[in-house]
Design an enzyme around this catalytic site. Structure first.
Site, mmCIF file in Angstrom:
data_model
loop_
_atom_site.group_PDB
_atom_site.id
_atom_site.type_symbol
_atom_site.label_atom_id
_atom_site.label_comp_id
_atom_site.label_asym_id
_atom_site.label_seq_id
_atom_site.Cartn_x
_atom_site.Cartn_y
_atom_site.Cartn_z
ATOM 1 N N CYS A 2 0.841 -1.270 0.517
ATOM 2 C CA CYS A 2 0.132 0.165 0.299
ATOM 3 C C CYS A 2 0.383 1.424 0.399
ATOM 4 O O CYS A 2 1.794 1.100 0.792
ATOM 5 C CB CYS A 2 -1.155 -0.147 1.042
ATOM 6 S SG CYS A 2 -2.269 -1.788 1.486
ATOM 7 N N ARG A 27 5.729 -0.451 -4.143
ATOM 8 C CA ARG A 27 5.438 -1.763 -2.723
ATOM 9 C C ARG A 27 4.696 -1.764 -3.236
ATOM 10 O O ARG A 27 4.428 -3.267 -2.204
ATOM 11 C CB ARG A 27 5.027 -0.586 -2.030
ATOM 12 C CG ARG A 27 5.862 1.079 -1.300
ATOM 13 C CD ARG A 27 5.628 1.952 -0.856
ATOM 14 N NE ARG A 27 4.343 0.957 0.538
ATOM 15 C CZ ARG A 27 5.106 1.629 1.342
ATOM 16 N NH1 ARG A 27 6.219 2.490 1.630
ATOM 17 N NH2 ARG A 27 4.718 1.601 2.970
ATOM 18 N N TRP A 74 -2.869 -2.749 -2.082
ATOM 19 C CA TRP A 74 -2.815 -3.969 -1.323
ATOM 20 C C TRP A 74 -3.888 -4.921 -0.529
ATOM 21 O O TRP A 74 -3.405 -4.605 0.299
ATOM 22 C CB TRP A 74 -0.955 -4.942 -1.130
ATOM 23 C CG TRP A 74 -0.689 -5.853 -1.513
ATOM 24 C CD1 TRP A 74 0.081 -5.941 -2.469
ATOM 25 C CD2 TRP A 74 -0.860 -6.367 -0.260
ATOM 26 N NE1 TRP A 74 0.653 -7.426 -2.095
ATOM 27 C CE2 TRP A 74 -0.264 -7.760 -0.333
ATOM 28 C CE3 TRP A 74 -0.943 -7.067 0.699
ATOM 29 C CZ2 TRP A 74 0.084 -9.192 -0.260
ATOM 30 C CZ3 TRP A 74 -0.870 -7.746 1.806
ATOM 31 C CH2 TRP A 74 -0.546 -9.417 1.092
ATOM 32 N N ASN A 100 -3.384 3.080 5.153
ATOM 33 C CA ASN A 100 -2.272 1.575 5.225
ATOM 34 C C ASN A 100 -2.317 0.460 6.685
ATOM 35 O O ASN A 100 -2.600 1.251 7.452
ATOM 36 C CB ASN A 100 -1.162 1.800 4.804
ATOM 37 C CG ASN A 100 -0.574 2.143 3.556
ATOM 38 O OD1 ASN A 100 -1.513 2.134 2.767
ATOM 39 N ND2 ASN A 100 0.651 2.285 3.553
ATOM 40 N N GLY A 101 -2.584 -0.699 6.478
ATOM 41 C CA GLY A 101 -2.694 -1.680 7.826
ATOM 42 C C GLY A 101 -4.037 -2.155 7.586
ATOM 43 O O GLY A 101 -4.246 -1.915 7.335
ATOM 44 N N GLU A 486 17.640 -18.585 -1.137
ATOM 45 C CA GLU A 486 16.881 -17.511 -1.418
ATOM 46 C C GLU A 486 17.560 -17.372 -3.351
ATOM 47 O O GLU A 486 16.449 -16.602 -3.829
ATOM 48 C CB GLU A 486 18.442 -16.139 -1.668
ATOM 49 C CG GLU A 486 18.564 -15.546 -1.961
ATOM 50 C CD GLU A 486 17.722 -14.451 -1.578
ATOM 51 O OE1 GLU A 486 17.261 -12.828 -1.813
ATOM 52 O OE2 GLU A 486 16.832 -14.956 -0.804
ATOM 53 N N LYS A 490 13.774 -15.640 -5.362
ATOM 54 C CA LYS A 490 14.117 -14.994 -6.510
ATOM 55 C C LYS A 490 13.065 -15.586 -7.346
ATOM 56 O O LYS A 490 12.412 -14.496 -8.191
ATOM 57 C CB LYS A 490 15.687 -14.783 -6.974
ATOM 58 C CG LYS A 490 16.632 -13.904 -6.133
ATOM 59 C CD LYS A 490 16.198 -12.259 -5.846
ATOM 60 C CE LYS A 490 14.677 -12.164 -5.055
ATOM 61 N NZ LYS A 490 15.468 -12.465 -3.115
ATOM 62 N N GLU A 493 9.780 -16.024 -7.161
ATOM 63 C CA GLU A 493 8.695 -14.217 -6.757
ATOM 64 C C GLU A 493 8.815 -13.474 -8.576
ATOM 65 O O GLU A 493 7.508 -12.507 -8.308
ATOM 66 C CB GLU A 493 10.232 -13.107 -6.037
ATOM 67 C CG GLU A 493 10.043 -13.628 -4.518
ATOM 68 C CD GLU A 493 10.835 -12.581 -3.855
ATOM 69 O OE1 GLU A 493 10.287 -12.338 -2.597
ATOM 70 O OE2 GLU A 493 12.226 -12.557 -4.336
ATOM 71 N N HIS A 509 16.439 -37.491 0.538
ATOM 72 C CA HIS A 509 15.597 -37.838 1.763
ATOM 73 C C HIS A 509 14.348 -37.409 1.083
ATOM 74 O O HIS A 509 13.214 -36.434 1.927
ATOM 75 C CB HIS A 509 15.908 -37.300 2.825
ATOM 76 C CG HIS A 509 17.419 -37.037 3.309
ATOM 77 N ND1 HIS A 509 17.631 -39.310 4.056
ATOM 78 C CD2 HIS A 509 18.590 -36.994 3.557
ATOM 79 C CE1 HIS A 509 18.886 -39.090 4.434
ATOM 80 N NE2 HIS A 509 19.593 -37.793 4.294
ATOM 81 N N LYS A 608 6.620 -4.356 -1.595
ATOM 82 C CA LYS A 608 7.634 -5.027 -0.719
ATOM 83 C C LYS A 608 8.635 -4.354 0.456
ATOM 84 O O LYS A 608 8.955 -4.774 0.665
ATOM 85 C CB LYS A 608 8.290 -2.826 -2.168
ATOM 86 C CG LYS A 608 9.995 -2.895 -1.293
ATOM 87 C CD LYS A 608 10.707 -4.194 -1.803
ATOM 88 C CE LYS A 608 12.075 -3.591 -1.910
ATOM 89 N NZ LYS A 608 12.872 -4.813 -1.975
#
Length: 613
Positions: A2, A27, A74, A100-101, A486, A490, A493, A509, A608
């Protein structure tokens, strides 16, 4: 997550707000809207989709509007659509709110308002709050700003809000709790935003609101108080952010720019922290807690996402170099599992934005239990530096791409500096190893620059071959295991390809069942103490016809012969390997995403700065 922009002044407000919303697109969001006072009413323009959609909807009357507020949403409560988009009007149209929130007790408040005859058109918690403000205004016969303030004493949860009132069209009321708000001070004008990027082109002088602060912004003055009506003296800060840092600078995407910026961001994260004669590593932000670090019995690292992967590397660093036991926790789980935290523990919180809600909640939990809490983050003036006892900034500069690249390597750089410093303090790091690590840290920016340049074209070639793969597997051992995680993150995402990272020894395993001729397996096979074991893992993949893409150390003549494709990186001391081995994985994710036509800088469903739990 947001975005908020507001303006009160003498210039045209629409281009200020729309331009600010575009600055905040990084964001993550799914709808956008703007509200303005026009001829005794509050007019709202909002739509699902990108800010560019609002540009095409610009009404004629905006030419004379000098007060406005805008929002990129968002979705949390209610699906992304035109109705749920912000801003939201109250039932009578007296108040308009962007938020926001999350209001955690919105359901209870909504039931009370429904009983009193209020009707709701959206599924959002925000519409509940704006109607609560209206009810207090009408029943309590109070000023608009007091109606906002009193309403906020009744809500639970996180918020960063801006409120516009029909009866006071030259005023914005701004407040925060857990969701950042910054106010820019111009010459006869004020700017409001959820971070500094929309403000920097107009002013460098800002005020950061603290939790439970409320600001009443008119054309000629700003009044700051708490939600409990106690006056507050504004503390003016000067932004260090430069406008060119938030522009693409000739690159096709912010993510590519930020990958190529890593030599500079790593250098900036070390600047002034290693003595010129290489005899000492000193982190000024930790001086006041040096005794705690010297005598710590345990470190707990709390973080989310990419920062959690940096924390895993931190675990290896602190245990290896400082011989300090470390546990790495998902911040989102930490506060809910009744953790054991002692007064002699050090809790280290890692966050790029400094506003990650889960990490802030973990910090508060650790402080309540008496631990010394440190922070590592990138954004000066954000919440985590204010909440922690001490900490270190990474100085990565603004990171606009949602998928973190330079913030990750800057975090790992700072963690390496901390571990080297603590190893020296605690007497666990021999002089010879200390000297080697410090010398290699100093030369690291040049090594990173050379690595990116040398692997870029070959990574692009591999990406072309495997851009249509349905799955990827990433394997690593030791310091490279978190790098495998990581790299997989990436790819997930930004390309939307399913990918998993594993410790290489764990492949047999379970994950080995997935391997066939259609499965690309990225294996971090640099020369270290586990190299022979990694070779065995490569052989296991090849025996099942898997495609091996190996990251290898320059000069290794053997490992490349086993792989279908290989990417060479310079040899560095083992604790610093992640700072180099992650680079081809960042580029691989980037090029695959571009070739698949994905929105690299603003991937779907992601934000973000994750400011809600």
């Amino acid at each position: 997550m947001c975005g908020i922009v507001g303006y009160v002044g003498n210039r045209k407000a629409w281009p200020v707000v729309i331009g600010g919303l575009k600055r905040l697109e990084y964001r993550g969001y799914d709808s956008a809207g703007v509200a303005m006072p026009v001829e005794g009413e509050i007019r709202v323009v909002k739509k699902k989709g990108r800010v560019a959609e609002l540009d095409r909807l610009e009404p004629e009357y905006t030419a004379r509007v000098t007060v406005a507020m805008g929002h990129t949403r968002w979705a949390t409560h209610g699906e992304p659509n035109d109705v749920n988009a912000h801003p939201h009007l109250s039932a009578s149209g007296e108040f308009c709110l962007i938020h926001n929130g999350i209001i955690e007790n919105y359901a209870e408040l909504k039931r009370r308002l429904l009983d009193r005859g209020y009707v709701f058109s959206s599924d959002t918690d925000t519409e509940v709050l704006v109607n609560l403000i209206e009810e207090i205004y009408e029943v309590g016969n109070v000023s608009p700003e007091d109606a906002v303030r009193l309403a906020l004493t009744k809500v639970h949860g996180a918020f960063g809000i801006v409120v516009l009132c029909r009866s006071a069209p030259d005023m914005l009321v701004v407040a925060r709790r857990g969701s950042p708000i910054v106010i820019g001070l111009g010459s006869g004008e004020y700017f409001v935003a959820s971070d500094a990027t929309p403000i920097v082109e107009y002013t460098k002088n800002v005020i950061y609101l603290n939790d439970d602060d409320i600001a009443i912004i008119g054309r000629d003055e700003l009044t700051l108080k708490t939600i409990r009506n106690a006056p507050r003296t504004p503390e003016i800060k000067v932004l260090e952010l430069e406008l060119d840092a938030i522009e693409k600078g000739g690159y096709e995407h912010f993510m590519l720019k930020e990958i190529f910026e890593q030599p500079r961001s790593i250098r900036d994260s070390m600047r002034g922290r290693i003595a010129q004669d290489r005899s000492e590593v000193k982190l000024g932000g930790l001086v006041d807690v040096s005794e705690k670090l010297l005598n710590a019995e345990r470190m707990i690292i709390v973080a989310c996402g990419t920062s959690w992967h940096a924390g895993l590397i931190g675990e290896y660093l602190f245990e290896d170099l400082a011989r300090l036991p470390v546990e790495v926790e998902y911040a989102s789980e930490f506060r809910y599992r009744n953790p054991i935290v002692r007064a002699d523990d050090v809790v280290l919180a890692i966050s790029q934005s400094g506003e990650t809600a889960d990490t802030l909640a973990a910090i508060q939990q650790a402080k309540q239990q008496g631990a010394t809490v440190l922070g590592v983050c990138n954004v000066v003036g954000s919440s985590i530096p204010r909440e922690t006892h001490a900490g270190v900034y990474t100085h990565a500069g603004p990171e606009i791409g949602v998928a973190s690249t330079k913030a990750f390597t800057s975090q790992v750089t700072v963690l390496a500096l901390m571990a080297v410093m603590m190893g020296r303090m605690r007497g666990t790091l021999p002089d010879g190893r200390f000297n080697t690590l410090v010398e290699q840290l100093v030369s690291l920016p040049n090594v990173v620059e050379r690595t990116i340049a040398s692997v870029n074209d070959k990574v692009r070639y591999i990406a072309e071959r495997y851009k249509d793969a349905a799955n990827f597997l990433y394997l690593g051992r030791g310091y490279n295991f978190p790098v495998a995680l990581e790299g997989a993150l990436k790819l997930k995402e930004i390309s939307y390809i399913h990918a998993e990272g594993y410790p290489a020894a764990e492949m047999k395993h379970g994950p080995i069942a997935l391997i066939d001729e259609n499965m690309p397996v990225v294996i971090l096979a640099t020369r270290d103490k586990t190299h022979e074991k990694i070779i065995s893992n490569i052989m296991e993949v090849k025996a099942r016809k898997g495609v091996v893409i190996a990251v290898v150390t320059e000069g290794d003549a053997f490992t490349p012969q086993l792989a279908d494709y290989y990417l060479e990186i310079p040899e560095v001391a083992e604790p610093l390997t992640p700072l180099v081995s992650v680079l081809p994985l960042q580029l691989l994710a980037y090029y695959i995403a571009v070739m698949r036509g994905c929105d690299v800088d603003q991937p779907r469903n992601l934000a973000k700065s994750v400011t809600v739990e």
